[in-house]
Motif scaffolding. Sequence first.
Motif, PDB file in Angstrom:
ATOM      1  N   GLY A 163       0.561  -1.106  -0.459  1.00  0.00           N
ATOM      2  CA  GLY A 163      -0.031   0.124   0.127  1.00  0.00           C
ATOM      3  C   GLY A 163       0.373   1.599   0.038  1.00  0.00           C
ATOM      4  O   GLY A 163       0.609   2.670   0.010  1.00  0.00           O
ATOM      5  N   ASN A 164       1.685   0.804   0.616  1.00  0.00           N
ATOM      6  CA  ASN A 164       3.006   2.601   0.560  1.00  0.00           C
ATOM      7  C   ASN A 164       3.525   2.594  -1.111  1.00  0.00           C
ATOM      8  O   ASN A 164       3.706   2.326  -1.749  1.00  0.00           O
ATOM      9  N   MET A 165       3.131   4.113  -1.474  1.00  0.00           N
ATOM     10  CA  MET A 165       3.720   3.849  -2.636  1.00  0.00           C
ATOM     11  C   MET A 165       4.572   5.628  -2.881  1.00  0.00           C
ATOM     12  O   MET A 165       5.415   5.781  -3.850  1.00  0.00           O
ATOM     13  N   ASP A 166       5.278   5.081  -1.384  1.00  0.00           N
ATOM     14  CA  ASP A 166       6.224   6.034  -2.030  1.00  0.00           C
ATOM     15  C   ASP A 166       7.511   5.599  -1.680  1.00  0.00           C
ATOM     16  O   ASP A 166       8.248   5.360  -0.905  1.00  0.00           O
ATOM     17  N   PRO A 167       8.554   4.952  -2.771  1.00  0.00           N
ATOM     18  CA  PRO A 167       9.931   4.435  -2.748  1.00  0.00           C
ATOM     19  C   PRO A 167      10.812   4.827  -2.137  1.00  0.00           C
ATOM     20  O   PRO A 167      12.238   3.689  -1.141  1.00  0.00           O
ATOM     21  N   VAL A 168      10.948   6.263  -1.789  1.00  0.00           N
ATOM     22  CA  VAL A 168      11.789   6.640  -1.173  1.00  0.00           C
ATOM     23  C   VAL A 168      12.007   6.606   0.657  1.00  0.00           C
ATOM     24  O   VAL A 168      12.584   6.299   1.286  1.00  0.00           O
ATOM     25  N   ALA A 169      10.686   6.432   1.667  1.00  0.00           N
ATOM     26  CA  ALA A 169       9.897   6.410   2.183  1.00  0.00           C
ATOM     27  C   ALA A 169      10.058   5.167   2.900  1.00  0.00           C
ATOM     28  O   ALA A 169      10.838   4.331   3.594  1.00  0.00           O
ATOM     29  N   ILE A 170       9.704   3.800   1.556  1.00  0.00           N
ATOM     30  CA  ILE A 170      10.438   2.213   1.624  1.00  0.00           C
ATOM     31  C   ILE A 170      11.638   1.937   2.182  1.00  0.00           C
ATOM     32  O   ILE A 170      12.118   1.815   2.803  1.00  0.00           O
ATOM     33  N   ALA A 171      12.417   3.010   1.174  1.00  0.00           N
ATOM     34  CA  ALA A 171      14.123   2.329   0.935  1.00  0.00           C
ATOM     35  C   ALA A 171      15.130   3.279   2.693  1.00  0.00           C
ATOM     36  O   ALA A 171      15.303   2.385   2.601  1.00  0.00           O
ATOM     37  N   THR A 172      14.206   4.251   3.166  1.00  0.00           N
ATOM     38  CA  THR A 172      14.725   4.781   4.056  1.00  0.00           C
ATOM     39  C   THR A 172      14.447   3.658   5.549  1.00  0.00           C
ATOM     40  O   THR A 172      15.075   3.077   5.628  1.00  0.00           O
ATOM     41  N   ASN A 173      12.315   2.999   5.402  1.00  0.00           N
ATOM     42  CA  ASN A 173      12.212   1.996   6.362  1.00  0.00           C
ATOM     43  C   ASN A 173      13.557   0.769   6.346  1.00  0.00           C
ATOM     44  O   ASN A 173      14.027   0.639   7.314  1.00  0.00           O
ATOM     45  N   ALA A 174      13.584   0.417   5.170  1.00  0.00           N
ATOM     46  CA  ALA A 174      14.349  -1.089   4.538  1.00  0.00           C
ATOM     47  C   ALA A 174      15.670  -1.148   5.247  1.00  0.00           C
ATOM     48  O   ALA A 174      16.212  -1.478   6.227  1.00  0.00           O
ATOM     49  N   ILE A 175      16.244   0.770   5.853  1.00  0.00           N
ATOM     50  CA  ILE A 175      17.228   0.559   6.183  1.00  0.00           C
ATOM     51  C   ILE A 175      17.322   0.287   7.497  1.00  0.00           C
ATOM     52  O   ILE A 175      18.057   0.065   8.499  1.00  0.00           O
ATOM     53  N   ALA A 176      16.183   1.488   7.795  1.00  0.00           N
ATOM     54  CA  ALA A 176      16.287   1.374   9.775  1.00  0.00           C
ATOM     55  C   ALA A 176      16.301  -0.361   9.823  1.00  0.00           C
ATOM     56  O   ALA A 176      16.451  -0.829  10.979  1.00  0.00           O
ATOM     57  N   HIS A 177      15.094  -1.023   9.252  1.00  0.00           N
ATOM     58  CA  HIS A 177      15.141  -2.469   9.445  1.00  0.00           C
ATOM     59  C   HIS A 177      16.599  -3.420   9.381  1.00  0.00           C
ATOM     60  O   HIS A 177      16.169  -4.358  10.260  1.00  0.00           O
ATOM     61  N   ALA A 178      17.115  -2.853   8.020  1.00  0.00           N
ATOM     62  CA  ALA A 178      18.002  -4.092   8.198  1.00  0.00           C
ATOM     63  C   ALA A 178      19.217  -3.682   9.581  1.00  0.00           C
ATOM     64  O   ALA A 178      19.478  -4.705   9.783  1.00  0.00           O
ATOM     65  N   LYS A 179      19.793  -2.738  10.138  1.00  0.00           N
ATOM     66  CA  LYS A 179      19.666  -2.573  11.229  1.00  0.00           C
ATOM     67  C   LYS A 179      19.168  -2.485  12.421  1.00  0.00           C
ATOM     68  O   LYS A 179      20.062  -3.346  13.430  1.00  0.00           O
ATOM     69  N   GLN A 180      18.185  -3.003  12.543  1.00  0.00           N
ATOM     70  CA  GLN A 180      17.485  -3.788  13.736  1.00  0.00           C
ATOM     71  C   GLN A 180      17.667  -4.828  14.070  1.00  0.00           C
ATOM     72  O   GLN A 180      17.524  -6.218  14.857  1.00  0.00           O
TER      73      GLN A 180
END
Length: 442
Positions: A163-180
Amino acid sequence: MFNNLSDKLDKALHVLKGHGSITEVNVAETLKEVRRALLDADVNFKTAKEFTNRVKEKALGQDVLTTLQPGQLMVKIVKDELTELMGGETAGINLKGSPSVILMSGLQGSGKTTFSGKLANFLKTKKTKKPLLVACDVYRPAAINQLHVVGEQIGVEVYSEEGNMDPVAIATNAIAHAKQNGHNVVIVDTAGRLAVDEAMMTEIANVHAAITPDETLFVVDSMTGQDAVNTAKAFNDRLNFEGVVLTKLDGDTRGGAAISIKSVVNKPIKFIGTGEKMDAIDVFHPARMADRILGMGDVVSLVERAQEQFDEEEARKLQKKIAKNQFGFDDFIKQIQQVKKMGSMKDLIGMIPGAGKALKDVDIDDDAFKGIEAIIHSMTPEERSTPAVINGSRKKRIAKGSGTSVQEVNQLLKQFNQMSKMMKMMQGGGGRKMMQAMGKMR
């Protein structure tokens, strides 16, 4: 790989490879044919012209005409210049970040999503990394599904946001997920876009600015030739990417993209895709590719692939069996499985000097071992471990069970016996020295 270009360059250099009279006139004529071969392979005109000018300058500067083996020296100059044209040195991938972030860019249909999976698999198996794949193609649901399928196939987690259509937000969130979650490499797969699509180009530039990747790779279908080079320039003007990935090099590729792209965008080719399987990825080595284009094979890559499948414990067991004359069809089929893991048969044969040219008109199927495997699987455990017990009636049964003829069974048994004798001979002093030398290479 590059068969047409290899044939044309071979014909162009044929006169100079002989020991006949070589003059400045036929050097110029040969280089004219070399330039024509490059242009036919869809190499950029300016690149082809500058290449042949440099070769001519070096050839005349090194007194090619007066050497004892002018043909060989001329081929070496062509090879060296071809290597330099494709980048000179092998370019590694930058994995310095924590996590390291790799942004994938490219055209629609370039094989970007598949290559993202191949790269994740490569980093996982060869660099012992824990990668995370990120689905940022928000316009094509099939691309997100495809990435999840690929991730499951190679055992790598895929991050996506429904449902998220913002690739900038998805990529940023993914990096946070990777760190965690302990992922030390993040591979961001973006939507395929056309260089002329200003909105889409702005979007990927925004993703690039937001996540500041350690590596931005431009994925290009090598079969598109000169168009690929022009597109790479347009992308580089916006993203200033670090390297190029050439996909589909196992197809009927003319070679123009591989040869031209470095000189046009001044960015190295870092990886190549050589097939459909997830392990069909190679680091790009300019010198080895130049050898292959000139029909000299690529023994180093062949040895490296063999070593990847080499199990020292299994090799020791096999050595003992050979020494005791206990090498059977179960052992033989294990060797076949290892060869199959090394890649497509056509690609492997192309790495053997002279073999690619000798077998250029032979259709080499990846199922070349299918008949042999069927025959072996139709044998009883006793027949596989002790082939000497296979008599006439057993041969008939094996042929019937494998869907082959008695003649084919006889042929396999004959080849197997010849191979067993050769392996036994290799157990002698010369064979042991060779094995020891190969061990030191590891």
